[in-house]
Design a protein around this motif. Structure first.
Motif, PDB file in Angstrom:
ATOM      1  N   GLY A  35      -5.314 137.066  69.967  1.00 35.71           N
ATOM      2  CA  GLY A  35      -4.794 138.000  71.453  1.00 35.71           C
ATOM      3  C   GLY A  35      -6.171 138.214  72.032  1.00 35.71           C
ATOM      4  O   GLY A  35      -6.011 138.360  73.498  1.00 35.71           O
ATOM      5  N   GLN A  36      -7.199 138.050  71.532  1.00 43.66           N
ATOM      6  CA  GLN A  36      -8.502 138.407  72.446  1.00 43.66           C
ATOM      7  C   GLN A  36      -8.892 137.269  73.432  1.00 43.66           C
ATOM      8  O   GLN A  36      -9.395 137.526  74.258  1.00 43.66           O
ATOM      9  N   ASN A  37      -8.359 136.056  73.055  1.00 44.52           N
ATOM     10  CA  ASN A  37      -8.699 135.154  74.108  1.00 44.52           C
ATOM     11  C   ASN A  37      -7.582 134.802  75.198  1.00 44.52           C
ATOM     12  O   ASN A  37      -7.536 133.718  76.063  1.00 44.52           O
ATOM     13  N   VAL A  38      -6.450 135.484  75.255  1.00 44.00           N
ATOM     14  CA  VAL A  38      -4.988 135.334  76.081  1.00 44.00           C
ATOM     15  C   VAL A  38      -5.497 135.129  77.355  1.00 44.00           C
ATOM     16  O   VAL A  38      -5.322 134.248  78.236  1.00 44.00           O
ATOM     17  N   LEU A  39      -6.183 136.270  77.860  1.00 51.23           N
ATOM     18  CA  LEU A  39      -6.155 136.376  79.393  1.00 51.23           C
ATOM     19  C   LEU A  39      -7.169 135.199  79.868  1.00 51.23           C
ATOM     20  O   LEU A  39      -6.788 134.724  81.042  1.00 51.23           O
ATOM     21  N   ALA A  40      -8.217 135.002  79.209  1.00 53.22           N
ATOM     22  CA  ALA A  40      -9.289 133.966  79.733  1.00 53.22           C
ATOM     23  C   ALA A  40      -8.670 132.409  79.693  1.00 53.22           C
ATOM     24  O   ALA A  40      -8.759 131.800  80.907  1.00 53.22           O
ATOM     25  N   THR A  41      -7.734 132.251  78.532  1.00 50.27           N
ATOM     26  CA  THR A  41      -7.232 131.054  78.411  1.00 50.27           C
ATOM     27  C   THR A  41      -6.040 130.802  79.599  1.00 50.27           C
ATOM     28  O   THR A  41      -5.974 129.694  80.225  1.00 50.27           O
ATOM     29  N   ALA A  42      -5.241 131.983  79.793  1.00 46.20           N
ATOM     30  CA  ALA A  42      -4.237 131.809  80.787  1.00 46.20           C
ATOM     31  C   ALA A  42      -4.828 131.616  82.211  1.00 46.20           C
ATOM     32  O   ALA A  42      -4.289 130.809  82.682  1.00 46.20           O
ATOM     33  N   LYS A  43      -5.803 132.299  82.712  1.00 43.76           N
ATOM     34  CA  LYS A  43      -6.340 132.124  83.972  1.00 43.76           C
ATOM     35  C   LYS A  43      -6.791 130.674  84.122  1.00 43.76           C
ATOM     36  O   LYS A  43      -6.620 129.988  85.302  1.00 43.76           O
ATOM     37  N   ARG A  44      -7.502 130.084  82.899  1.00 47.94           N
ATOM     38  CA  ARG A  44      -8.041 128.511  83.068  1.00 47.94           C
ATOM     39  C   ARG A  44      -6.988 127.537  83.068  1.00 47.94           C
ATOM     40  O   ARG A  44      -6.862 126.512  83.682  1.00 47.94           O
ATOM     41  N   PHE A  45      -5.850 127.748  82.271  1.00 43.79           N
ATOM     42  CA  PHE A  45      -4.638 126.928  81.982  1.00 43.79           C
ATOM     43  C   PHE A  45      -3.490 126.878  83.081  1.00 43.79           C
ATOM     44  O   PHE A  45      -3.203 125.994  83.556  1.00 43.79           O
ATOM     45  N   GLY A  46      -3.348 128.191  83.694  1.00 44.70           N
ATOM     46  CA  GLY A  46      -2.241 128.177  84.773  1.00 44.70           C
ATOM     47  C   GLY A  46      -0.801 127.979  84.282  1.00 44.70           C
ATOM     48  O   GLY A  46      -0.341 127.240  84.813  1.00 44.70           O
ATOM     49  N   PRO A  47      -0.541 128.958  83.237  1.00 39.94           N
ATOM     50  CA  PRO A  47       0.852 128.423  82.543  1.00 39.94           C
ATOM     51  C   PRO A  47       2.087 128.854  83.576  1.00 39.94           C
ATOM     52  O   PRO A  47       1.979 129.654  84.334  1.00 39.94           O
ATOM     53  N   ASP A  48       3.099 127.975  83.473  1.00 40.26           N
ATOM     54  CA  ASP A  48       4.392 128.371  84.159  1.00 40.26           C
ATOM     55  C   ASP A  48       5.403 129.284  83.306  1.00 40.26           C
ATOM     56  O   ASP A  48       6.033 129.864  83.554  1.00 40.26           O
ATOM     57  N   LEU A  49       4.879 129.402  82.005  1.00 38.03           N
ATOM     58  CA  LEU A  49       5.487 130.400  80.969  1.00 38.03           C
ATOM     59  C   LEU A  49       4.553 130.799  79.873  1.00 38.03           C
ATOM     60  O   LEU A  49       3.850 129.931  79.605  1.00 38.03           O
ATOM     61  N   VAL A  50       4.574 131.858  79.554  1.00 38.56           N
ATOM     62  CA  VAL A  50       3.993 132.466  78.422  1.00 38.56           C
ATOM     63  C   VAL A  50       4.919 132.734  77.219  1.00 38.56           C
ATOM     64  O   VAL A  50       5.826 133.633  77.217  1.00 38.56           O
ATOM     65  N   ILE A  51       4.835 132.239  75.888  1.00 34.23           N
ATOM     66  CA  ILE A  51       5.473 132.779  74.901  1.00 34.23           C
ATOM     67  C   ILE A  51       4.544 133.588  73.890  1.00 34.23           C
ATOM     68  O   ILE A  51       3.454 133.283  73.623  1.00 34.23           O
ATOM     69  N   MET A  52       4.910 134.853  74.083  1.00 31.27           N
ATOM     70  CA  MET A  52       3.892 136.057  73.404  1.00 31.27           C
ATOM     71  C   MET A  52       4.699 136.447  72.014  1.00 31.27           C
ATOM     72  O   MET A  52       5.789 137.259  72.177  1.00 31.27           O
ATOM     73  N   ASP A  53       3.686 136.167  71.089  1.00 30.48           N
ATOM     74  CA  ASP A  53       4.087 137.111  69.819  1.00 30.48           C
ATOM     75  C   ASP A  53       3.699 138.377  70.047  1.00 30.48           C
ATOM     76  O   ASP A  53       2.786 138.812  70.616  1.00 30.48           O
ATOM     77  N   ILE A  54       4.499 139.549  69.475  1.00 36.79           N
ATOM     78  CA  ILE A  54       4.277 140.858  69.822  1.00 36.79           C
ATOM     79  C   ILE A  54       3.230 141.493  68.851  1.00 36.79           C
ATOM     80  O   ILE A  54       2.425 142.202  69.000  1.00 36.79           O
ATOM     81  N   GLN A  55       3.409 140.920  67.480  1.00 39.37           N
ATOM     82  CA  GLN A  55       2.596 141.475  66.340  1.00 39.37           C
ATOM     83  C   GLN A  55       1.199 140.583  66.389  1.00 39.37           C
ATOM     84  O   GLN A  55       1.400 139.625  65.505  1.00 39.37           O
ATOM     85  N   LEU A  56       0.344 140.673  66.943  1.00 38.93           N
ATOM     86  CA  LEU A  56      -1.080 140.183  66.737  1.00 38.93           C
ATOM     87  C   LEU A  56      -1.968 141.150  66.132  1.00 38.93           C
ATOM     88  O   LEU A  56      -1.979 142.256  66.388  1.00 38.93           O
ATOM     89  N   PRO A  57      -2.967 140.607  65.297  1.00 34.66           N
ATOM     90  CA  PRO A  57      -4.162 141.273  64.990  1.00 34.66           C
ATOM     91  C   PRO A  57      -5.050 141.635  66.190  1.00 34.66           C
ATOM     92  O   PRO A  57      -5.347 141.052  67.265  1.00 34.66           O
ATOM     93  N   ASN A  58      -5.429 142.949  66.120  1.00 27.57           N
ATOM     94  CA  ASN A  58      -6.785 143.605  67.184  1.00 27.57           C
ATOM     95  C   ASN A  58      -6.164 143.857  68.524  1.00 27.57           C
ATOM     96  O   ASN A  58      -6.358 144.732  69.060  1.00 27.57           O
ATOM     97  N   ILE A  59      -4.684 143.220  68.885  1.00 30.25           N
ATOM     98  CA  ILE A  59      -4.124 143.591  70.161  1.00 30.25           C
ATOM     99  C   ILE A  59      -2.618 143.637  69.920  1.00 30.25           C
ATOM    100  O   ILE A  59      -2.216 142.636  69.406  1.00 30.25           O
TER     101      ILE A  59
END
Length: 122
Positions: A35-59
């Motif tokens: 989960g710590q890498n989500v924002l940076a990866t999303a900004k680089r990748f530019g997704p049309d959809l995000v599939i998000m697990d709710i129970q993640l370690p650390n966040i």
């Protein structure tokens, strides 16, 4: 051009299943396990959809959804939340954070792909 989907899932088997099914259906997929890498990866990748697990370690996935929604370049990207812990009030909190749809685990492929297609019209 293939629609781009960011898959945020810490469970290796679930992440591989989601990615394999999405790729088989013609989507371009980038997996994220931390989960710590989500924002940076999303900004680089530019997704049309995000599939998000709710129970993640650390966040919490709920916190990540809210963070994505605050980003100017990602705020309009729909989020499909997926969680094994579907307690009373969870769906409301997940939707309040900004998720466009919600699926409880275990996820069956048919309903999963129906939800994905509904959030990614051609």
């Amino acid at each position: 051009m293939a629609k781009r989907i960011l898959v945020v899932e810490d469970n290796d088997l679930n992440r591989k299943l989601f990615c394999d099914v999405l790729k088989a259906n013609g989507y371009e997929v980038v997996p994220v396990s931390d989960g710590q890498n989500v924002l940076a990866t999303a900004k680089r990748f530019g997704p049309d959809l995000v599939i998000m697990d709710i129970q993640l370690p650390n966040i919490s996935g709920i916190d990540l959804i809210a963070q994505l929604k605050r980003e100017s370049t990602l705020g309009e990207v729909p989020v499909l939340a997926v969680t094994a812990y579907a307690g009373k009030g969870d769906e409301e909190r997940i939707r309040d954070a900004g998720a466009a749809d919600y699926l409880a685990k275990p996820v069956s492929i048919g309903p999963f792909m129906t939800a994905v297609r509904a959030l990614l019209p051609d």
